[in-house]
Design a protein around this motif. Structure first.
Motif, mmCIF file in Angstrom:
data_model
loop_
_atom_site.group_PDB
_atom_site.id
_atom_site.type_symbol
_atom_site.label_atom_id
_atom_site.label_comp_id
_atom_site.label_asym_id
_atom_site.label_seq_id
_atom_site.Cartn_x
_atom_site.Cartn_y
_atom_site.Cartn_z
ATOM 1 N N ALA A 176 0.831 -1.197 0.000
ATOM 2 C CA ALA A 176 0.000 0.000 0.000
ATOM 3 C C ALA A 176 0.869 1.252 0.000
ATOM 4 C CB ALA A 176 -0.930 -0.007 1.215
ATOM 5 N N ARG A 177 1.950 1.211 0.792
ATOM 6 C CA ARG A 177 2.837 2.385 0.822
ATOM 7 C C ARG A 177 3.568 2.545 -0.512
ATOM 8 N NH1 ARG A 177 6.537 4.182 4.825
ATOM 9 N NH2 ARG A 177 7.405 2.146 5.320
ATOM 10 N N ALA A 178 4.000 1.398 -1.078
ATOM 11 C CA ALA A 178 4.718 1.471 -2.350
ATOM 12 C C ALA A 178 3.805 1.944 -3.471
ATOM 13 C CB ALA A 178 5.303 0.106 -2.697
ATOM 14 N N THR B 180 -3.106 8.274 5.852
ATOM 15 C CA THR B 180 -4.351 7.960 6.549
ATOM 16 C C THR B 180 -5.051 6.770 5.901
ATOM 17 O OG1 THR B 180 -5.277 9.748 5.248
ATOM 18 C CG2 THR B 180 -4.943 10.179 7.577
ATOM 19 N N LYS B 181 -4.996 6.707 4.582
ATOM 20 C CA LYS B 181 -5.615 5.585 3.872
ATOM 21 C C LYS B 181 -4.945 4.275 4.305
ATOM 22 C CE LYS B 181 -8.070 3.918 0.355
ATOM 23 N NZ LYS B 181 -9.499 4.119 0.194
ATOM 24 N N VAL B 182 -3.629 4.300 4.344
ATOM 25 C CA VAL B 182 -2.888 3.097 4.732
ATOM 26 C C VAL B 182 -3.249 2.720 6.166
ATOM 27 C CG1 VAL B 182 -0.609 2.137 5.201
ATOM 28 C CG2 VAL B 182 -0.971 3.532 3.163
ATOM 29 N N VAL C 5 5.207 10.006 -6.386
ATOM 30 C CA VAL C 5 6.080 9.193 -7.242
ATOM 31 C C VAL C 5 5.741 7.710 -7.115
ATOM 32 C CG1 VAL C 5 8.465 8.472 -7.604
ATOM 33 C CG2 VAL C 5 7.941 10.875 -7.169
ATOM 34 N N ARG C 6 5.530 7.286 -5.871
ATOM 35 C CA ARG C 6 5.239 5.874 -5.634
ATOM 36 C C ARG C 6 3.936 5.477 -6.317
ATOM 37 N NH1 ARG C 6 5.604 6.813 0.553
ATOM 38 N NH2 ARG C 6 7.850 7.067 0.863
ATOM 39 N N GLY C 7 3.989 4.388 -7.033
ATOM 40 C CA GLY C 7 2.765 3.890 -7.650
ATOM 41 C C GLY C 7 2.456 4.572 -8.969
#
Ligand SMILES: Nc1ncnc2c1ncn2[C@@H]1O[C@H](COP(=O)(O)OP(=O)(O)OP(=O)(O)O)[C@@H](O)[C@H]1O
Ligand SMILES: [Mg+2]
Lengths: 337, 329
Positions: free
Chosen positions: A238-240, A246-248, B90-92
């Motif tokens: 999820a972080r990547a 907050t979503k994570v 940037v991520r994703g």
């Protein structure tokens, strides 16, 4: 879903039957002779025997059991010997009192312990983490009657910000018309805001006392559960993926951390409901715990049997509610299973 | 984009983990470059720091990690100085990642379609009403059968290979310019492995997306990569174009790796295994060359002085005191 609930309820019937038998036998095995107790210390042997016959205690155990079952089937839990009141009526007013107190205590504990636990888990080792641990340790190591007395002393006696900590409602208020038996709900139904406020004012101290006690296990469970989930692979995904913090934290981590929290809540709830006698005593709360303790002391069978039976039913409902919640939270828990 | 400005450049990157049992010197002076559209393999045995490096690039390391030195720039952006909000952009969207274990890498209690939607919602301006359609398209692109139905499946209802396809759909949803695939095929059976690798390389080619393929399988890397970077115990020991690396490995570790890789020409029995294990990265007296203790070309000077870096040819770099020499043909 409905089928599962019905099946679970049917599955609980043998348990209830078992509870009926065991409580019957156990109450008969209690030390003390109720006939002697009620005849009084100066009664003659004949008088005691007469009372014994009146109570039906001279009959054989199986015979007594059949009589008990007959009464039970007609919804009669017997009368309390000491008060003379029907047990069912007593439980009907006292169970809601205990439920209201326990529920409010749990809600107070949840709204403080869960956010604190989440916060501690996101910053392990920080000052907030240590503060949480200290609070939790204090909450669980102070006995409830002590916190209760302390709160009453400070808020009522010293500061005078709370009403006299006696009972569910100040004597100048009539009890709201009974719908659920929970004063907060009933007064809202009656649109009687003054009674609502008065009931809430009476409730806040004992509920806070309970809440403080429950905070510790709840906070610890939330923290541990969140820490475990936060270090799992899918949180990294999820972080990547660039999802916001907050979503994570909420959509991904917290929902996954909920299962053990719900389990703890269920355990704490069932534990508290019947066993917060000390809090009920301190605040003269007319709950079910203090009722059954008095009955036990005077070898009064009927209320004890009624209490155990009620508790068994409450546990069945509670476990059912927890299972349903599991199914809602976690798709892997087969709703049908 | 000209050759002088790579898409991603990691320069002298050093990273430590502070743990209760001491400091783990996980990466030291790591440098790699990836050009646009290029596929680079990072190869090394377990524990050599491949995953840590990729997490470092995305800045998703856990709190125990401490970047000691170095610079990472991606498309002109200084990744180490960037703020969290800029990194989230940037991520994703620009850099996406596929993880080692597809089963645990997806949220177990969220429908896979919703997980793809979460990414789309974060990075694209897709309208709420179109999100579902777009997510199903993403699933269709990775050739998941019956994507409409799979949209509402949970990860536990899918096979490992299907989970990895979902992972790929999730990673490629926003058309990133760099994909980091961290051992995308471990834990999958051989046919599924091949299918997943074909899928990744085909999608990368279609979108001229740069790819970092992390693997401990040199044969796999040689099949798909333009260039290979060999890592050992937190060091990049050698990097070269794939053909060049197999033809003339310069680092003894690379030579060993090649000798231990099965291929049609080599008999299984003649495969050489690499003696010894990685050194304990928690040691504070790690030798300059961390391969030293396992190396059969070690010389006295290997433990003193800084680790030299030699360039044998443009694009072929080696870090060794005593590299293999080849006589001119
Ligand atoms: N959070 C952490 N705390 C402490 N040490 C860590 C942490 N993460 C990784 N390490 C250490 O960093 C080193 C490199 O680990 P890494 O996971 O990058 O290896 P890898 O090359 O990806 O191996 P594999 O092929 O098994 O995935 C290992 O020695 C590992 O113990
Ligand atoms: Mg790894």
């Amino acid at each position: 879903m409905l089928k599962m609930i019905l099946r679970r309820l049917a599955g609980a019937i043998p348990n209830i039957v078992g509870v009926v038998i065991v409580t019957f036998l156990l109450t008969r095995a209690l030390p003390g002779d109720p006939a002697a107790y009620f005849a009084g210390p100066s009664a003659t042997t004949e008088a005691i025997e007469q009372i014994r016959a009146q109570l039906g205690l001279d009959k054989s155990l199986p015979h007594q059991f059949v009589l008990y079952l007959k009464e039970l089937a007609s919804g009669d839990l017997g009368n309390s010997l000491s008060t003379g009141q029907p047990v069912l009526a007593e439980i009907r007013t006292r169970l809601p009192a205990s439920l209201e107190l326990t529920l409010c205590g749990l809600v107070l504990a949840c709204v403080t312990a869960i956010p604190l636990g989440v916060l501690a888990a996101t910053r392990p080792g920080s000052w907030i983490d240590h503060l949480c641990r200290m609070l939790a340790t204090a909450g669980v190591s102070l006995p409830t009657f002590f916190t209760g007395l302390l709160l009453a002393y400070v808020c009522y006696f010293l500061l005078g910000i709370s009403p006299s900590p006696v009972g569910r409602l100040d004597v100048s208020f009539p009890a709201p018309a009974t719908v659920t038996g929970l004063y907060l709900v009933d007064s809202l139904i009656a649109r009687d805001m003054e009674t609502f406020r008065a009931a809430a004012a009476q409730l806040i101290l004992p509920a806070a006392t309970l809440g403080l006690f429950v905070m510790a296990p709840l906070m610890r469970m939330t923290r541990a559960s969140m820490l475990g989930v936060l270090s799992s692979d899918f949180i990294r995904t999820a972080r990547a993926s660039g999802l916001s913090g907050t979503k994570v934290l909420y959509t991904y981590a917290f929902r996954n951390a909920l299962l053990p929290i719900v389990t703890t809540l269920g355990m704490v709830f069932s534990f508290l409901l019947g066993s917060n006698v000390l809090v009920e005593k301190v605040f003269a709360w007319p709950g079910i715990g203090s009722y059954v303790i008095e009955a036990l002391v005077s070898s009064d069978y009927a209320p004890v049997q009624g209490f155990v039976l009620t508790m068994a039913l409450v546990y069945v409902m509670l476990n059912l509610a927890i299972d349903v919640m599991y199914g809602v939270i976690d798709p892997r828990v087969g709703i049908e299973g | 984009m000209n050759a002088e400005a790579p898409l991603l450049s990691v320069k002298d990157y050093s990273l430590e983990f502070r743990t209760r049992s001491g400091t783990v010197h996980a990466l030291e002076d790591v440098s790699i470059e990836v050009a646009r559209g290029e596929t680079v393999g990072i190869v090394g045995e377990s524990g050599s720091g491949k995953s840590v490096l990729s997490f470092g690039i995305l800045r998703i390391l856990d709190a125990a990690a401490d970047v000691r030195a170095g610079a990472i720039s991606f498309a002109g952006m200084d990744m180490l100085a960037a703020k969290e909000s800029a990194l989230q952009q940037v991520r994703g969207r620009e850099i996406a990642m596929i993880f080692q274990n597809p089963r645990t890498a997806l949220n177990p209690i969220r429908k896979i379609g919703r997980q793809i939607e979460d990414v789309l919602r974060t990075h694209t301006s897709t309208l709420q009403a179109d999100l579902k359609k777009k997510a199903i398209e993403c699933l269709a692109q990775v050739r998941i059968t019956d994507p409409e139905r799979r949209y509402s499946a949970y990860p536990f209802e899918l096979s490992g290979g299907q989970c990895q396809r979902v992972m790929i759909a999730l990673a490629l949803a926003c058309n990133p310019s760099l994909l980091i695939a961290d051992e995308p095929t471990t834990g999958l059976d051989v046919t599924t492995q091949a299918a997943i690798m074909e899928l990744v390389s085909e999608l990368a080619r279609e979108r001229s997306m740069a790819t970092i393929l992390i693997t401990h399988d040199l044969a796999l890397a040689s099949e798909y990569c333009d260039r290979i970077v060999v890592m050992h115990a937190g060091h990049v020991v050698e990097s070269a174009p794939t053909a060049r690396l197999f033809e003339r490995p310069r680092h003894p570790y690379t030579a060993r790796l090649i000798a231990s890789t099965p291929s049609p020409e080599v008999e299984i029995d003649s495969l050489a295994s690499i003696p010894g294990n990685l050194p304990d990265l928690r040691r504070n007296d790690l030798p300059k060359c961390r391969f030293h203790a396992r190396c059969d070309r070690a010389v006295a000077q290997c433990t003193v002085g800084p680790l030299p870096e030699a360039t044998f040819e443009p694009g072929h770099r080696v870090r060794c005191f005593n590299p293999l020499a080849y006589t001119a043909p």
